[in-house]
Design an enzyme around this catalytic site. Structure first.
Site, PDB file in Angstrom:
ATOM      1  CG  ASP A  90      -2.988   9.014  -3.813  1.00 23.89           C
ATOM      2  OD1 ASP A  90      -4.140   8.583  -2.796  1.00 23.89           O
ATOM      3  OD2 ASP A  90      -1.958   8.270  -2.492  1.00 23.89           O
ATOM      4  CG  ASP A 122      -1.821   0.974   0.614  1.00 25.29           C
ATOM      5  OD1 ASP A 122      -2.770   1.676   0.353  1.00 25.29           O
ATOM      6  OD2 ASP A 122      -2.332   2.093   2.510  1.00 25.29           O
ATOM      7  CE  LYS A 175      -4.921  -0.858  -2.250  1.00 28.75           C
ATOM      8  NZ  LYS A 175      -4.746  -0.394  -0.493  1.00 28.75           N
ATOM      9  CE  LYS A 202     -14.430  15.824   2.211  1.00 29.40           C
ATOM     10  NZ  LYS A 202     -13.887  16.635   3.651  1.00 29.40           N
ATOM     11  CB  THR A 241      -2.390   6.546   1.882  1.00 26.89           C
ATOM     12  OG1 THR A 241      -1.951   7.276   0.256  1.00 26.89           O
ATOM     13  CG2 THR A 241      -2.263   7.444   3.124  1.00 26.89           C
TER      14      THR A 241
END
EC number: 7.6.2.1
Length: 1050
Positions: A643, A367, A721, A527, A369
């Site tokens: 991301d 990963d 993943k 957002k 982050t």
């Protein structure tokens, strides 16, 4: 479920609140544990041998030669299982006997947790754990708020809000979905006074949570005990086995087949001998009943030899393997160089079965982050209405001082562009609206410990960083209730009516709130990821969207995490219509999530773009060095992140996963099979978008990605993943390792051969699902290159020696069969057969398996190429196994025929012949113990005090026990068991016996020494070269030059 009506609720036979994670009790332990242990093929095999030994007609060995080792193994395993279960019992009792306050017959009474039932009304007080899954009924906090900490449940150490459904409702009956393991979902309906109220997970207090900052609350038990979501998520992790385990299973089957072949050969020999020779002795040496012909004698002889030769696979092998693995696990736990002083966290081996697999890893899936980065977010740059803000770095000294402008500013907040502050001061509408959105659109909670001293508690570091940024620029989030949000905007307190929260999830990738300001205007603030938000903008934003997209790309190129911000005005009429559709979707029993998502999507359209945020998440210490070292060890590191591509690629360059000499960098972002196939090539680096993973391109993706030096998968979901990991396991047959720190990494960690959890900012759920855990990514290099490589090396050397010594021991029986009329007579004393594997040779091989090493730990890190033999499976494979077997058979030939040849014509000094059975047995046994002791001395590469004590102590123990067993004292007490009376004393006093032993030892060991010296001189391994230079280079400078030479050569 009816509230406070046990008689009614008991009709449905709901689960009790008693937790039972233990497996046994006093009555069931022995039968259940033995049943579980005999599920192992090896244990069943040895039980079968024991039964054969109880049949007098076929057993030439006493029953205790098998039952003693078997009982020892079963006892050790049973003690271990009983100890583990005792701690589970103690933990269960501690939990079940906690006290809770239950409303019974109109008054609160103390009741143990185990006696709580579905439908009970429970009172909780501050800092108390939630006893079961509760529906919140009332709270001491204003507006029915309830604050809970969910660390034990989902790994998040942050505090969350739970809302009371309505302050004037009390449960009459609740109908809800059946128990399940979905922590973020609950669907039910509360019936009260002929009205129905929809229930969601925001109305629930789940078992495992802790009440915080709330004086007291009451809740209705919906799920109890094993039905709670905590227990529903406590399922067993998939059992993982190493490649060596799988190979050993195959080899054991081959050995069993070899054992059967030897038994058949000797049985045929018995039939021939009995027919041709044995029949001549029938007059004075008749067959024992029920034998009446040579064929039946051969049949019994076969089973007799199966019993005698079974030691080619001794039961002590499995016990020794587990002891060695346990020792390796403790070494990992005790490693001070993997201890993080900042968070006071040591490395932990959470399993003992995968240690040698750490030395064979080819692919690491990481990963980003919180694993590669620190997951400590800071507001770095932003784009507002096409204007970019933010410059400088944390190393510069021009940090803005917000205190004169805003007394509520956080002094720890750093920003370096005064233009943005000036824009806010002069009253720029877009800047005000930008920070107003950041102060309203979130799920952060605020705690005001004293006047002006605000503490924010966020569910994610990203959200906390954005709210802190808004606070410093004058838009301070102060508090929230279920229906309001209170802020301080440029010194003026403003309370907004919170009309709706449109939740964030991995599919929507955005969050919105709908609020009404004091003037009565309704506005939606949103957002989210730019990929989903920009496509929902009004067409008039095209020019601004182009500029903002350029800014987003620039921020991503700098390695920053980005979000897009937008708003939309909502008319009263539109709000009324949408609110009604939202309520209908919220109350739906079927497809509730899909209907809510459709409602959210309907109103999140035609929005106006405000700008974008850019948050910095710095790399952890030592990440780039670790990735570079793993690459030198031929370990491929893949990064799987949610991301966007530009951000992930920049982080790849920052951590030196990507380098400037990678000229061919490909980005695969196609959404169809045809487009993905067109983009595939043979690049040095590949960045894969999540959409490309959805196409049916498994083989092409794996072949292309595995040809690359680096792979980054962007915008991937937790499920994707895991899918990437499964693809490599399926198509490459390589050992995989997954490392992550968050709940979204759990599926990937469980899918890989080895899962590693980082105990970081995102809680402990990844750690709980992992096989190994530590605090920082940089410790991975030591886990693999030192502990993993050593564990693989030790286990391989252990197995090679173990099979060698047992074939050398057992095959002597085979050769002896040709000289004893195939009568299944044993060569050795039966006590020697019993003690050989569990006393005479067990401790030296254990010491080698636990402590051995070829080079020191720092050299393992300086020369990562030393790791490659494990990846190529060079140290223990089928070829090495046959070499060990061949050496063992050669040793058995020498150990049998050398004493046979010498002693057949030898005599004592008194003229008495030495060619008797007992002298031959004692001589052969002594030679065997000495030869295998010398062999392990040669195999041991790293000597400790324990090695010396175990090797030479075991040799001395052999002679001590041998003299005791052959003594007259034991013979007088047990004349039927100890037949070798005086044999040891008379045999070991003969010089010819010691000459025979020395000659046999030399013939066995000298060829091995010669072969190893030739191999070291003609074809040395890298570890041999490193070890040689360590001996001849006393100075570190010379060692460093040697290391450089190794890399150039290998």
């Amino acid at each position: 479920v009816k509230a406070n009506d046990r008689e009614y609720n008991e009709k449905f036979q709901y689960a009790s609140n008693c937790i039972m994670t233990s497996k046994y009790n006093m009555l069931t332990f022995l039968p259940v544990n033995l049943f579980e242990q005999f599920q192992e093929v090896a244990n069943t095999y040895f039980l079968f041998l024991l039964i054969l030994q109880l049949i007098p007609q076929i057993s030439s060995l006493s029953w205790f030669t098998t039952i003693v080792p078997l009982a020892l193994v079963l006892s050790i395993t049973a003690v271990k299982d009983a100890t583990d279960d005792y701690f589970r019992h103690r933990s269960d009792n501690q939990v079940n006997n906690h006290q809770s306050q239950v409303l019974i017959r109109g008054s609160l009474q103390k009741e143990r947790w185990m006696n709580v039932r579905v439908g009970d009304i429970i009172k909780l007080e501050n800092n108390q754990s939630v006893v079961a899954d509760l529906l919140l009924l009332s709270s001491s906090e204003p507006h029915g708020l309830c604050y809970i900490e969910t660390a034990e449940l989902d790994g998040s150490e942050n505090t969350q809000l739970t809302f009371l459904l309505s302050e004037d409702t009390v449960s009459e009956a609740v109908v809800c979905e059946p128990p399940n393991n979905k922590l973020d979902r609950f669907c039910g309906t509360l019936y009260w006074r002929d009205k129905k109220y929809p229930l969601t997970n925001q109305n629930m207090l789940l078992r495992g949570c802790v009440l915080r900052n709330t004086e007291a609350c009451y809740g209705l038990v919906i799920f109890a005990g094993p039905d709670t979501k905590l227990m529903q998520n406590s399922g067993r992790t998939k059992f993982k086995r190493t490649s060596i385990d799988r190979l050993m299973n195959t080899l054991v089957l081959w050995i069993f087949g070899f054992l059967v072949c030897m038994g058949v050969i000797l049985a045929v020999g018995n039939a021939v001998w009995e027919k041709e020779v044995g029949s001549l002795f029938q007059s004075y040496l008749p067959w024992d009943p029920p034998v009446d012909n040579f064929l039946f004698s051969a049949f019994l002889s076969f089973w007799s030899y199966v019993i005698i030769l079974n030691t080619v696979v001794p039961i002590s092998l499995y016990v020794s393997v587990e002891v060695i693995r346990l020792g390796h696990s403790y070494f990992i736990n005790w490693d001070r160089q993997m201890f993080c002083s900042q968070c006071n966290t040591a490395a932990e081996a959470r399993t003992t079965t995968l240690n040698e697999e750490l030395g064979q890893v080819e692919y690491v899936f990481s990963d980003k982050t919180g694993t590669l980065t620190q997951n400590i977010m800071s507001f770095n740059k932003c784009s507002i209405n096409g204007q970019a803000y933010g410059k400088g770095t944390s190393r510069e000294k021009n940090t803005l001082d917000f205190t004169p402008f805003n007394p509520l500013a956080n002094p720890d907040f750093c920003f370096y562009d005064e233009k943005l502050l000036e824009s806010v001061k002069v009253g720029d509408w877009h800047s005000h609206e930008y920070f107003r959105l950041l102060s309203l659109c979130h799920t952060v909670m605020s705690e005001e410990k004293s006047e002006g001293e605000l503490v924010y508690k966020a569910q994610s570091p990203d959200e906390g960083a954005l709210v802190k940024a808004a606070r410093n620029f004058g838009f301070v989030f102060r508090s929230r209730t279920p229906g309001t949000i209170t802020t301080t905007e440029l010194g003026r307190t403003v309370t907004y009516s919170l009309l709706a929260i449109l939740d964030f999830n991995n599919i929507r990738k955005r969050m919105s709130v709908i609020v009404r300001n004091p003037a009565g205007r309704i506005r939606l603030y949103c957002k989210g990821a730019d990929t989903v938000l920009l496509e929902r903008l009004h067409p008039c934003n095209q020019e601004l969207m182009t500029i903002t997209s350029d800014h987003l790309n620039e921020y991503a190129a700098d390695g920053l995490r980005t979000l897009a911000l937008a708003y939309r005005d909502v008319s009263e009429e539109e709000w009324e219509v949408w609110s009604e559709s939202h309520r209908s979707a919220d109350k739906a029993v079927d497809c509730r999530e899909d209907r809510l998502a459709a409602a959210y999507d309907k109103i999140e359209q035609d929005m106006m773009l405000l700008g974008a945020t850019a948050i910095e998440d710095k790399l952890q210490e030592g990440v780039s060095e670790t990735i570079a070292l793993l690459s030198l060890a031929n370990i491929k590191v893949w990064v799987l992140t949610g991301d966007k591509q530009e951000t992930a690629v920049n982080i790849g360059y920052s951590c030196k996963m990507l380098t400037d000499d990678m000229m061919e960098v490909f980005t695969i972002s196609g959404r169809t099979v045809q487009s993905v196939r067109q983009e595939l090539g043979n690049p040095s680096f590949i960045a894969v978008d999540a959409h490309a993973l959805e196409a049916d391109m498994e083989v092409e993706f794996v072949s292309t990605a595995c040809a690359c030096k680096a792979v980054i998968c962007c915008r991937v979901t937790p499920l994707q993943k895991a899918q990437v990991v499964e693809l490599i396991k399926k198509h490459k047959k390589a050992v995989t390792l997954a490392i992550g720190d968050g709940a979204n990494d759990v599926s990937m960690i469980k899918s890989a051969h080895i899962g590693v959890g980082i105990s970081g900012q995102e809680g402990i759920q990844a750690v709980l699902a992992s096989d190994y855990s530590f605090a920082q990514f940089r410790f991975l290099q030591r886990l693999l290159l030192v502990h993993g490589r050593w564990s693989y090396l030790r286990m391989c050397r252990f197995l090679c020696y173990f099979f060698y010594k047992n074939f050398a021991f057992t095959m002597v029986h085979f050769w002896f069969g040709f000289f004893c009329g195939f009568s299944a007579q044993t060569v050795y004393d039966q006590f020697f057969i019993t003690l050989y594997n569990i006393v005479y040779t067990s401790l030296p091989v254990l010491a080698m398996g636990i402590f051995d090493q070829d080079v020191p730990d720092h050299r393992s890190l300086e020369c990562p190429k030393l790791y490659e033999p494990g990846q190529l499976n060079l140290l223990f494979n089928k070829k090495e196994f046959f070499i060990c077997i061949a050496q063992g058979i050669y040793t058995s030939v020498v150990l049998f025929f050398m004493p046979y040849a010498v002693l057949s014509n030898a005599t004592q000094s008194t003229g008495v012949p030495l060619a008797d059975y007992q002298t031959f047995a004692a001589t052969t046994a002594t030679a065997l113990v000495i030869v295998v002791s010398v062999q392990i001395a040669l195999d041991t590469g790293f000597w400790t005090v324990i090695n010396h004590v175990f090797v030479w102590g075991s040799l001395g123990l052999y002679f001590t026990i041998m003299l005791a067993l052959h003594s007259q004292t034991l013979f007088r007490i047990f004349p039927k068991q100890f037949h070798f009376v005086g044999c040891a004393q008379s045999t070991l006093l003969q010089p010819v016996v010691w000459l025979t032993i020395a000659l046999a030892t030399a013939i066995c060991i000298v060829p091995v020494l010669a072969f190893r010296f030739l191999k070291l001189d003609l074809k040395p391994q890298l570890s041999d070269t490193v070890r040689t230079h360590l001996c001849v280079s006393p100075y570190s400078r010379e060692i460093r030059r040697s290391a450089a030479f190794f890399y150039a050569k290998y």
